[in-house]
Design an enzyme around this catalytic site. Structure first.
Site, mmCIF file in Angstrom:
data_model
loop_
_atom_site.group_PDB
_atom_site.id
_atom_site.type_symbol
_atom_site.label_atom_id
_atom_site.label_comp_id
_atom_site.label_asym_id
_atom_site.label_seq_id
_atom_site.Cartn_x
_atom_site.Cartn_y
_atom_site.Cartn_z
ATOM 1 N N THR A 1 0.880 -1.438 0.040
ATOM 2 C CA THR A 1 -0.059 -0.041 -0.183
ATOM 3 C C THR A 1 0.919 1.213 0.025
ATOM 4 O O THR A 1 0.643 2.258 -0.747
ATOM 5 C CB THR A 1 -0.990 -0.038 1.306
ATOM 6 O OG1 THR A 1 -1.694 -1.269 1.070
ATOM 7 C CG2 THR A 1 -1.869 1.185 1.029
ATOM 8 N N HIS B 1 2.026 1.873 -3.349
ATOM 9 C CA HIS B 1 1.206 2.480 -4.321
ATOM 10 C C HIS B 1 0.823 3.973 -3.932
ATOM 11 O O HIS B 1 0.749 4.750 -4.942
ATOM 12 C CB HIS B 1 -0.173 1.980 -4.046
ATOM 13 C CG HIS B 1 -0.716 0.521 -4.421
ATOM 14 N ND1 HIS B 1 -0.155 0.142 -5.852
ATOM 15 C CD2 HIS B 1 -0.664 -0.661 -3.677
ATOM 16 C CE1 HIS B 1 -0.299 -1.192 -5.890
ATOM 17 N NE2 HIS B 1 -0.458 -1.714 -4.599
#
Length: 178
Positions: free
Chosen positions: A44, A47
């Site tokens: 995450t 990202h």
């Protein structure tokens, strides 16, 4: 304790992140302030750093990044009675509402209003972080912080495996994650 601290922050909606100086947060009711001992970088976080389509649709800069953490409680907010200064903890990064249908039926893992550190609120890539006391898990004092910070992603992997009939079966595990 210092009034300012360094933190890794997504400062703008673009590729990258910055090391910035921010105020040390204060714990509110039901929260504790931890001194971060170890964090790990999740997919995450990549990202968010890369600012891909998912991050663009979810992240609202400026915001401190990171959510996998181990730390030591340094301050306890009002209403917290199961943790004390000096406790060594890891943190469940999914903050559930406790009010939706799923939560009322003990299915917190599918809470309709889940918030995540470093995604929906400031994260833990900093010297200090505020976390809900109900999300803290006490660790044995002899557990290395770099292992304790991996409990949350390990829990995700275990939950995924246990979601189906796995006993007696062959499995393939791919990728570099836990």
């Amino acid at each position: 304790m210092a009034e300012k601290m360094p933190a890794i922050m997504k400062t703008k909606p673009a590729y990258g992140a910055e090391l910035v100086e921010v105020d040390v947060p204060k714990p509110g009711p039901g929260e504790v302030l931890i001194r971060v001992l170890a964090t790990s970088i999740c997919g995450t976080d990549l990202h968010i750093y890369e600012w891909n389509e998912w991050a663009q649709s979810r992240i609202k800069p400026p915001q401190i990044m990171g959510h996998e953490v181990a730390g030591e409680v340094v301050e306890v907010g009002p209403g917290v009675d199961d943790l004390q200064v000096g406790d060594y903890i890891s943190v469940e990064t999914h903050i559930v509402c406790g009010k939706c249908y799923a939560c009322k039926h003990n299915r917190y893992h599918v809470c309709q209003n889940t918030k995540i550190f470093g995604v929906d609120m400031d994260g833990v890539f900093a010297t200090y972080a505020v976390v809900p006391a109900k999300n803290a898990w006490k660790n044995p004092k002899d557990m290395k912080p770099e292992y304790a910070a991996l409990q949350e992603p390990l829990g995700n992997a275990v939950d995924t495996v246990l979601a189906g009939p796995i006993a007696g079966r062959s499995t393939l595990i791919t990728g570099a994650g836990p």
